[in-house]
Design an enzyme around this catalytic site. Sequence first.
Site, PDB file in Angstrom:
ATOM      1  N   LYS B  78      68.607 127.165 -19.205  1.00  0.00           N
ATOM      2  CA  LYS B  78      69.372 128.013 -20.126  1.00  0.00           C
ATOM      3  C   LYS B  78      69.562 129.398 -19.503  1.00  0.00           C
ATOM      4  CE  LYS B  78      69.325 129.523 -24.997  1.00  0.00           C
ATOM      5  NZ  LYS B  78      68.567 129.517 -26.279  1.00  0.00           N
ATOM      6  N   SER B 158      71.268 128.167 -30.587  1.00  0.00           N
ATOM      7  CA  SER B 158      71.901 128.835 -29.472  1.00  0.00           C
ATOM      8  C   SER B 158      71.859 128.036 -28.172  1.00  0.00           C
ATOM      9  CB  SER B 158      71.253 130.202 -29.239  1.00  0.00           C
ATOM     10  OG  SER B 158      69.936 130.058 -28.740  1.00  0.00           O
ATOM     11  N   SER B 182      66.919 127.324 -32.467  1.00  0.00           N
ATOM     12  CA  SER B 182      67.869 127.215 -31.357  1.00  0.00           C
ATOM     13  C   SER B 182      67.607 126.085 -30.365  1.00  0.00           C
ATOM     14  CB  SER B 182      67.923 128.533 -30.579  1.00  0.00           C
ATOM     15  OG  SER B 182      68.672 129.475 -31.277  1.00  0.00           O
TER      16      SER B 182
END
Lengths: 95, 495
Positions: B78, B158, B182
Amino acid sequence: MSIDQNTAAKVAKLARIKVEEDALPALAEEFNTILGFIEQLNEVDVEGVEPMTSVTPQRLKRREDVVNDGNQQDKILSNAPDAREGFFAVPKVVE
Amino acid sequence: MSDLNKLGLAEARDALRKGETTSVELTEACLKAIDAADALNAFVHKTPEIALERAKAADARIQEGEAPAMCGLPVGIKDLFCTKGVASQAASKILDGFKPEYESTVSQQLADAGAVMLGKLNMDEFAMGSSNETSAYGNAVSPWRRGNDDAQLTPGGSSGGSASAVAADLCLAATGTDTGGSIRQPAAFTGTVGIKPTYGRCSRWGVVAFASSLDQAGPMTKSVRDAAIMLEAMCGHDPKDSTSAELAVPNFEAMLTGDIKGKKIGIPKEYRMEGMPAEIEKLWADGTEMLKAAGAEIVDISLPHTKYALPAYYVIAPAEASSNLARYDGVRYGNRAVLEAGDGITEMYEKSRAAGFGQEVQRRVMIGTYVLSAGFYDAYYNRARRVRALIKRDFEEVFAAGVDAILTPATPSAAFGLGEMIDADPVQMYLNDVFTVTVNLAGLPGIAVPAGLDTQGLPLGLQLIGRPWEEGDLLNTAYALESAAGFVAKPGKWW
């Protein structure tokens, strides 16, 4: 608690985010929607409850108060938008 | 072997051990899949050179024997994780061009274990969002579609890029981070597995901070076994994070027996929300039956302050964000706005932050500033922290009564279309986290497991919440649920 345009402008100033004058009414309205949602917290009886400081009970760890890192000026400055002569450069601060 | 990118971590690891494939082959298969999937906008910085270099090193290590479980396995990282010399910008314009001089502890541990980094994954800006629509890179797109409808769907947020990449087999697994849901919400939206460990399990060092008392990293994978393998590699004490727990990390995979006989599973009545879709209601009931059939004891429980978790979160998270994001000032790193003659340092701050932060980030920073400001600190911030203490107490009482894990839906709906929430007020979007946010506030481990499809063919997930530090036990319950649910659906390839 209702937020007017003046308060919205004050908050933007405190947060150091430039908000154009004509965007303030919409911003104030958004704040009011979110704060209206948050107001629900007033229903909860929190008498005698301590505000949480740490989700896992722990004492913050301490270490020896000695220099354990350093001498990497170039690395620290490598991502600066404006670095000169080993310093971060900023616009004039003092008149 | 064909379609190597479709393997999970455990299968690939075993194949590597048997000499049936090599890390270079696995990596090349993933790189090819990534290049063919630009329509998903999942990988936003590709690092094929680093990947192949690490793959070769991993192959050499495997040859020598003694290689750790993650050795040679290609994963995505990420964009919130700082990776040395590789763009790390938390999907924000304000960090455009930022290349850290250091590596986050979690990504370093994965690298040390021999994992191969394929590139950086899309996400919501500074991890603030539930649909990956706040990203400076543009939307990440889910590989899933509603039947033959070609409308683009959100992979959730997210960690949307991570979820999309794992679901589309662009990588074997990915890292995610979870502040209010998330990891778990995008996992549920894409039919993948995502676990947020107990607060303090994974080091936060080098992970761009959003809300420091809530943020935790975790793996996003194709199976519970894979989650166990990758979580073990990510966890562990780190002196560089003062909230990192000094606890031994168990062999999580060895704890996957599938035996949950006699385990007490709590069903919290407060999670039965008004207006909850019948499909979610049914999924939850089916999941409960599956655990019961596997020998668990089902008990009704009450977590009375559940309703106040979201409002408390939307005080605490923005408050911490406003403080954490104060560092983006156009001085030390990131973007500085173009200034006009006569502009001083205040104008530099204000213009740089206005140009660099997206709308949602600006909104949360300002809300945080407001709730922390003189005169409101007690009424908002302190009250929210008191409510947070009560939310945690709810869980403690249930666990003290002997409950081993809690079963809830992971999300209030299946994935929605990109752009569908554009006219909704911010609070509507925040409701996505209604079932997951309590877990962050209480610092507990939580895992999303794919459990079924809705009538439109979209995945739905269930969430299991465990006792603090008992990720091994939680993973085992999740493993039993996964085996019973038998979720095998994959998105049809259209990209």
